[in-house]
Design a protein around this motif. Structure first.
Motif, PDB file in Angstrom:
ATOM      1  N   ARG A  94      -6.963  46.297  94.930  1.00 40.90           N
ATOM      2  CA  ARG A  94      -6.922  47.331  95.971  1.00 40.90           C
ATOM      3  C   ARG A  94      -6.965  48.742  95.379  1.00 40.90           C
ATOM      4  N   MET A  95      -6.390  48.897  94.226  1.00 42.97           N
ATOM      5  CA  MET A  95      -6.466  50.183  93.527  1.00 42.97           C
ATOM      6  C   MET A  95      -7.922  50.510  93.187  1.00 42.97           C
ATOM      7  N   ASP A  96      -8.636  49.519  92.694  1.00 38.30           N
ATOM      8  CA  ASP A  96     -10.035  49.726  92.333  1.00 38.30           C
ATOM      9  C   ASP A  96     -10.892  50.012  93.562  1.00 38.30           C
ATOM     10  N   THR A 148      -2.661  43.775 108.950  1.00 36.86           N
ATOM     11  CA  THR A 148      -2.081  43.508 107.643  1.00 36.86           C
ATOM     12  C   THR A 148      -2.876  44.220 106.556  1.00 36.86           C
ATOM     13  N   TRP A 149      -2.334  44.114 105.346  1.00 45.42           N
ATOM     14  CA  TRP A 149      -3.012  44.731 104.189  1.00 45.42           C
ATOM     15  C   TRP A 149      -4.482  44.297 104.108  1.00 45.42           C
ATOM     16  N   TRP A 150      -4.762  43.074 104.492  1.00 45.89           N
ATOM     17  CA  TRP A 150      -6.105  42.538 104.294  1.00 45.89           C
ATOM     18  C   TRP A 150      -7.146  43.228 105.176  1.00 45.89           C
ATOM     19  N   ASN A 151      -6.690  43.828 106.303  1.00 42.37           N
ATOM     20  CA  ASN A 151      -7.683  44.534 107.124  1.00 42.37           C
ATOM     21  C   ASN A 151      -7.266  45.967 107.452  1.00 42.37           C
ATOM     22  N   PRO A 155      -9.403  51.600 104.511  1.00 47.35           N
ATOM     23  CA  PRO A 155      -9.227  52.030 103.107  1.00 47.35           C
ATOM     24  C   PRO A 155      -8.339  53.262 102.953  1.00 47.35           C
ATOM     25  N   ALA A 156      -8.440  54.221 103.871  1.00 46.60           N
ATOM     26  CA  ALA A 156      -7.625  55.430 103.737  1.00 46.60           C
ATOM     27  C   ALA A 156      -6.142  55.110 103.856  1.00 46.60           C
TER      28      ALA A 156
END
Length: 423
Positions: free
Chosen positions: A121-123, A157-160, A163-164
């Motif tokens: 996720r960082m990348d 959730t984190w998965w969707n 990006p911001a």
């Protein structure tokens, strides 16, 4: 080296725990916001949770210990007074601002995370970091809603997450941003330099400082604990969350030994299990004689309350086998969705599954189950009803109703007491 040891009964160990957790009425704190700040300082952290069938856990945990608590107090302590801040404790938590520097190693972990999921996720989001920081610098504090979603993206959730939103959270984890306040539970982010008080210590602690800080923090809040419980008090339990670990097990163990050498910490064994090693702050053990008489207050604890969060510990010290069931399918639940352990004095006597119907202003007891060995109903039921009425008021409700009680024959006495003591 011969180290100082004491032996106490499990009963006294339990009293030490409740005293440290501000659940025996013995420690007197200041009224108002200052008392709330003192409570957070004593406990080390207050876990933040999203579930809202009743007041969210961070509000409930503070209300449990401070009857004058209001949500406005917590908001002001964070957004105006800057006495507390949000970051990782055991989970996302409110922490004393004086502890900020001890979060710096964790923030450093997120500069170059080793966990595959976080690294990915960082990348994916690091190309947004500069623009996100620039907007906040120029526009002031912003929430994720202030950043537009890409076409077809949904919240959740984190998965969707968009990006911001992920970028905001990762910048917060790294320490570039802080949460300056919450509005309707929505995080509002600002630059760390604009949130931190000017006098806040931001020097990086070395391993000895860090380890001793966590050992002292844990034992001050836990009263008596073994090595694993100290390690887990303000950190995730699972090794896969290494980026979330502020300090290694090796550093914790060294710090325990160093503090044993200086007799700031002493070894404690329990009469009932003399082979298991526990630890306590020396000053806590000096005051153990003051705990001869136990209080008889009733507490309805959040599933994420600091006392109950380490389940195996509570089972070992209090004989109470508890598991939170909100994350399992309804058909597999034994007691209910959001079950509150019921503590009376130094005993766990039952479990309560409440829901606040805010539109109808009714606190619904969906399930109330007493422990099998419990028999002291005549003395206890009036106290429980008084506490249920307090819980109803705290949740802006005007009535208490019961859907299920076990044993069933206790439903009518409870209903009668509720009518007699109508809100």
């Amino acid at each position: 080296m011969n180290r100082k040891k004491v032996q106490i009964t499990k009963e006294f160990a339990g009293r030490l725990v409740l005293n440290a957790q501000l659940l025996d009425g013995r420690i007197k704190l200041t009224d108002g916001k200052e008392g709330i700040s003192q409570t957070i300082d004593q406990l080390g952290y207050i876990q933040i949770d999203t579930i809202s069938v009743i007041k969210r856990s961070h509000h409930h945990t503070l209300w449990t210990r401070r009857k004058d608590y209001s949500e406005a107090m917590l908001h002001e302590l964070q957004s105006k007074d800057r006495f507390i801040f949000e970051y990782w404790g055991r989970a996302m938590s409110y922490l004393p601002i004086s502890d900020y520097r001890y979060c710096l190693p964790r923030m450093n972990n997120f500069q170059n995370p080793t966990h595959k999921w976080i690294r990915q996720r960082m990348d994916e989001c690091n190309h947004l970091f500069e623009d996100v920081l620039k907007r906040i610098k120029n526009e002031g504090p912003l929430s994720s809603k202030d950043f537009s979603s890409s076409l077809g993206e949904k919240s959740g959730t984190w998965w969707n997450w968009k990006p911001a939103k992920v970028a905001l959270e990762l910048l917060f984890w790294r320490g570039d941003l802080m949460i300056t306040e919450r509005r309707n539970f929505q995080k509002i982010y600002d630059l760390t330099e604009r949130v931190l008080p000017e006098n806040c210590d931001i020097t990086m602690p070395d391993d000895d400082e860090l380890g001793q800080f966590f050992v002292r923090r844990a034992l001050s809040a836990l009263g008596v604990a073994d090595e694993k419980e100290i390690q887990n008090y303000m950190q995730p339990e699972t090794s896969r969350d290494s980026d979330f670990q502020a300090v290694s097990k090796e550093v914790i163990l060294k710090s325990i030994n160093d503090l044993l050498d200086t007799e700031d910490v002493i070894i404690v064994t329990l009469t009932e299990d003399q082979n298991k090693v526990h630890y306590a702050l020396s000053e806590s053990i000096k005051n153990v004689h003051m705990l001869e008489q136990t209080a008889s207050d009733v507490y309805l604890l959040s599933p994420f309350d600091n006392l109950i969060i380490q389940r195996e510990r509570i089972k070992r010290l209090f004989g109470f086998d508890y598991a939170v069931e909100c994350y399992v399918p309804a058909v597999k639940r034994r007691y209910g969705y959001f079950v509150l352990p019921i503590l009376w004095g130094d005993r766990f006597v039952g479990r309560l599954d409440p829901k606040a119907d805010r539109k109808k202003k009714v606190l619904i007891v969906r399930n109330l189950v007493f422990e099998p060995e419990f028999m002291a109903y005549d003395a206890f039921l009036p106290l429980l009803v008084n506490k249920l009425i307090e819980l109803a008021r705290f949740n802006d409700c005007e009535r208490v109703i019961f859907e299920k009680v076990s044993p069933e024959k206790k439903r009518k006495p409870l209903e009668s007491l509720c009518l007699k003591n109508a809100i």
